[in-house]
Design a protein around this motif. Structure first.
Motif, PDB file in Angstrom:
ATOM      1  N   THR A  30       0.829  -1.204   0.000  1.00  0.00           N
ATOM      2  CA  THR A  30       0.000   0.000   0.000  1.00  0.00           C
ATOM      3  C   THR A  30       0.864   1.255   0.000  1.00  0.00           C
ATOM      4  O   THR A  30       0.439   2.302  -0.468  1.00  0.00           O
ATOM      5  CB  THR A  30      -0.948   0.029   1.215  1.00  0.00           C
ATOM      6  OG1 THR A  30      -0.183  -0.239   2.374  1.00  0.00           O
ATOM      7  CG2 THR A  30      -2.035  -1.015   1.089  1.00  0.00           C
ATOM      8  N   SER A  31       2.094   1.139   0.564  1.00  0.00           N
ATOM      9  CA  SER A  31       2.970   2.321   0.559  1.00  0.00           C
ATOM     10  C   SER A  31       4.265   2.011  -0.179  1.00  0.00           C
ATOM     11  O   SER A  31       4.551   0.864  -0.514  1.00  0.00           O
ATOM     12  CB  SER A  31       3.255   2.764   1.998  1.00  0.00           C
ATOM     13  OG  SER A  31       3.909   1.732   2.698  1.00  0.00           O
ATOM     14  N   LYS A  32       5.038   3.066  -0.437  1.00  0.00           N
ATOM     15  CA  LYS A  32       6.270   2.931  -1.217  1.00  0.00           C
ATOM     16  C   LYS A  32       7.367   2.223  -0.421  1.00  0.00           C
ATOM     17  O   LYS A  32       7.201   1.916   0.755  1.00  0.00           O
ATOM     18  CB  LYS A  32       6.727   4.306  -1.707  1.00  0.00           C
ATOM     19  CG  LYS A  32       5.789   4.915  -2.758  1.00  0.00           C
ATOM     20  CD  LYS A  32       6.401   6.181  -3.361  1.00  0.00           C
ATOM     21  CE  LYS A  32       5.445   6.851  -4.338  1.00  0.00           C
ATOM     22  NZ  LYS A  32       6.032   8.100  -4.887  1.00  0.00           N
ATOM     23  N   SER A  36       6.116   6.639   3.335  1.00  0.00           N
ATOM     24  CA  SER A  36       4.734   6.212   3.541  1.00  0.00           C
ATOM     25  C   SER A  36       3.793   6.684   2.438  1.00  0.00           C
ATOM     26  O   SER A  36       2.581   6.548   2.549  1.00  0.00           O
ATOM     27  CB  SER A  36       4.236   6.698   4.909  1.00  0.00           C
ATOM     28  OG  SER A  36       4.376   8.099   4.955  1.00  0.00           O
ATOM     29  N   CYS A  37       4.347   7.231   1.330  1.00  0.00           N
ATOM     30  CA  CYS A  37       3.490   7.639   0.211  1.00  0.00           C
ATOM     31  C   CYS A  37       2.726   6.439  -0.338  1.00  0.00           C
ATOM     32  O   CYS A  37       3.253   5.342  -0.410  1.00  0.00           O
ATOM     33  CB  CYS A  37       4.333   8.233  -0.917  1.00  0.00           C
ATOM     34  SG  CYS A  37       5.034   9.815  -0.494  1.00  0.00           S
ATOM     35  N   SER A  38       1.472   6.680  -0.760  1.00  0.00           N
ATOM     36  CA  SER A  38       0.630   5.610  -1.293  1.00  0.00           C
ATOM     37  C   SER A  38       1.123   5.149  -2.663  1.00  0.00           C
ATOM     38  O   SER A  38       1.590   5.944  -3.475  1.00  0.00           O
ATOM     39  CB  SER A  38      -0.804   6.115  -1.396  1.00  0.00           C
ATOM     40  OG  SER A  38      -1.537   5.301  -2.278  1.00  0.00           O
ATOM     41  N   THR A  39       0.983   3.853  -2.929  1.00  0.00           N
ATOM     42  CA  THR A  39       1.333   3.317  -4.252  1.00  0.00           C
ATOM     43  C   THR A  39       0.124   3.326  -5.191  1.00  0.00           C
ATOM     44  O   THR A  39       0.227   2.890  -6.323  1.00  0.00           O
ATOM     45  CB  THR A  39       1.836   1.864  -4.129  1.00  0.00           C
ATOM     46  OG1 THR A  39       0.899   1.129  -3.352  1.00  0.00           O
ATOM     47  CG2 THR A  39       3.201   1.804  -3.482  1.00  0.00           C
ATOM     48  N   HIS A  49       1.733  11.968  -5.379  1.00  0.00           N
ATOM     49  CA  HIS A  49       2.037  10.922  -4.399  1.00  0.00           C
ATOM     50  C   HIS A  49       3.533  10.989  -4.085  1.00  0.00           C
ATOM     51  O   HIS A  49       4.293  10.092  -4.416  1.00  0.00           O
ATOM     52  CB  HIS A  49       1.660   9.543  -4.959  1.00  0.00           C
ATOM     53  CG  HIS A  49       0.182   9.326  -5.065  1.00  0.00           C
ATOM     54  ND1 HIS A  49      -0.643  10.165  -5.780  1.00  0.00           N
ATOM     55  CD2 HIS A  49      -0.630   8.374  -4.534  1.00  0.00           C
ATOM     56  CE1 HIS A  49      -1.893   9.726  -5.689  1.00  0.00           C
ATOM     57  NE2 HIS A  49      -1.910   8.654  -4.938  1.00  0.00           N
ATOM     58  N   ASN A  65      10.171  -0.844   4.020  1.00  0.00           N
ATOM     59  CA  ASN A  65       8.799  -1.364   3.961  1.00  0.00           C
ATOM     60  C   ASN A  65       8.846  -2.881   4.209  1.00  0.00           C
ATOM     61  O   ASN A  65       9.311  -3.652   3.364  1.00  0.00           O
ATOM     62  CB  ASN A  65       8.200  -1.051   2.580  1.00  0.00           C
ATOM     63  CG  ASN A  65       6.762  -1.501   2.449  1.00  0.00           C
ATOM     64  OD1 ASN A  65       6.340  -2.472   3.071  1.00  0.00           O
ATOM     65  ND2 ASN A  65       6.007  -0.795   1.627  1.00  0.00           N
TER      66      ASN A  65
END
Ligand SMILES: [Zn+2]
Length: 492
Positions: A30-32, A36-39, A49, A65
């Motif tokens: 869900t994140s990079k 914590s940026c959204s994918t 993003h 991650n």
């Protein structure tokens, strides 16, 4: 699924192709990778993003991650590879506008997985590809070229990317395509990646060289990129083998270069010549700690792995007695194998081959005709299969019941009753109708007695007509033949 391979060309009689495949795939997180940026940036406006980490701003610190690491470890376990006790990240230094930091965080000498293998079927039988390594890195930004300007979209920058590299053990374009297909199936089945080639979630590159058959040294390696479908992988590699063979036959040198695949022209084209080997001056990433991969963690990832495609195909073939083809079709499509297994579970009396026929034929036809997918209750499919097998409804009506169930959600029994689809399989009831038909068609009975066998078909047709198609055709045929053999319609 195994298709017939293209016939061996003359080039392949003289030369042997040495092919290695590199696959980059975007991991399902869900994140990079390090922020914590959204994918979920697909379709989003450019540069929405992003944060200091994935923009590569000075002083921003990356954080690993955990989910991305687990996906690579799961892939490593699924391809039977070695996993080190500890690993680390390294900086791969190079300059490109899509990489503002001037380096990519990747893995160099301690990949998360090494020395694995993947086995799949080809038109020449099973084939195993040795996999050198699978490692984790971050994706780059995306360059958008337009009217005299080049723009950078950082939404993709820092997305988790897994690179899977094979040994140069692939020898044909078909093996290369099948390897890529099997890897996609594996990654999807373990949930590591959606691996959609057309959406760039899975990018396949091939290294192709030729050597004269019977000789050891490898020829000059050409890198082929921009293959956006499995078909493109097979066509591009096939084209490249022929192109290199023509050059070698003509005594022309094969240059070490990177070539792209043009789908429209059906040929590869030069992108750039490599004069020196790349030197990325790797060194350990100082902003990230080494990562210890403890046995408990690995054991829990292993325990969470589903049955893998190869094991499932083997089970369908060896334990359920399905053909290799049926097993491959079912396993290649998660919907199909789910419905197949649920149908078998719903009624243990249904033979696997019968259930497989319904799923690979009727179910997949309905599913493929509906872009949004279809909902099917395996209990109802099992009831339809049992009704056809018991002769309650015909095979053709079974198909109609399944279509009605899929479009309305109604149960099989209700559809059969409401549409009056039950077959007349009762010998007594059928016998009465057969007698009426024979009595009403004395000319046909006389024809039969005069030796015209085709009269039987006409009489069966009349029985089907009299029952509005509800007679069990096989039983009706038997009954007509039996009555004619007895001397025709009773004359009482
Ligand atoms: Zn970010």
């Amino acid at each position: 699924m195994v298709e017939t391979a293209s016939p061996p060309t003359r080039a392949m009689e003289r030369y042997e192709a040495i092919i290695g495949i590199e696959v980059h795939c975007q991991l399902k997180t869900t994140s990079k990778m390090f922020c914590s940026c959204s994918t979920a940036y697909d379709g989003a406006p450019p540069n929405t993003h992003v944060c200091p980490v994935c923009l590569g701003l000075p002083g921003a610190l990356p954080v690993i991650n955990r989910r991305a690491v687990e996906h690579v470890l799961a892939t490593g376990l699924a391809i039977e590879s070695n996993v080190p006790e500890a690993t680390r990240w390294d900086r791969k230094n190079y300059f490109y506008p899509d990489l503002p930091k001037g380096y990519q965080i990747s893995q160099y000498d301690l990949p998360l997985a090494s020395q694995g293998r993947l086995t799949f079927d080809t038109s020449d039988g099973p084939f195993t590809v040795d996999i050198t390594r699978a490692h984790l890195e971050e994706d780059t930004a995306k360059l958008v070229h337009g009217d005299g300007v080049s723009l950078v979209d950082f939404n993709r920058s820092g997305a988790p990317l897994m690179e899977v590299v094979t040994e140069p053990v692939i020898r044909t374009a078909e093996q290369a395509r099948r390897y890529a297909e099997e890897l996609q199936l594996l990654l999807r089945s373990i949930g590591a990646s959606d691996a959609d080639m057309e959406r760039g979630q899975m990018r396949v590159e091939a290294n192709v060289s030729l050597r004269l058959r019977g000789t050891e040294p490898f020829g000059t390696r050409i890198e082929v990129k921009n293959m956006n479908s499995f078909r493109a992988v097979e066509r591009a590699i096939g084209y490249e083998i022929e192109r290199q063979a023509r050059a070698l036959d003509a005594g022309e040198p094969v240059l070490q270069e990177t070539r792209g695949w043009s789908e429209e022209r059906g040929e590869t084209y030069r992108m750039r010549v490599k004069e020196t080997s790349d030197d990325y001056r790797y060194f350990p990433e100082p902003d990230l700690p080494p990562l210890h991969l403890d046995a408990t963690w690995l054991a829990s990832i292993r325990a969470d792995l589903p049955e893998l495609p190869g094991a499932k195909r083997a089970r369908y073939r060896d334990l359920l007695g399905l053909s290799a083809y049926d097993a491959a079709v079912l396993v290649a499509d998660p919907d199909a194998s789910t419905v197949f297994e649920a149908t078998m579970a719903a009624d243990a009396t249904i033979p696997a081959k019968v259930a497989a026929n319904w799923v690979t034929g009727d179910f997949l036809r309905l599913r493929n005709a509906s872009p949004s997918g279809v909902s099917i209750d395996a209990e109802e499919l099992a009831a339809i299969i049992v009704a056809v097998d018991a002769g309650t409804i015909s095979r053709a009506n079974g198909r109609e019941v399944l279509e009605a169930h899929v479009s309305t959600g109604e149960g099989a029994a209700a559809i059969i009753a409401n549409r009056g689809l039950s077959q007349i399989s009762d010998a007594g009831a059928l016998g009465v109708i057969v007698d009426e038909v024979l009595a009403a068609n004395p000319a046909a009975v006389a024809d039969y007695r005069a030796g015209k066998d085709q009269a039987v078909g006409f009489l069966i047709g009349q029985v089907m007509k009299a029952t509005k198609g509800q007679a069990n055709a096989a039983l009706a045929g038997d009954a007509v033949r039996a009555r004619l053999a007895d001397g025709g319609a009773r004359e009482d």
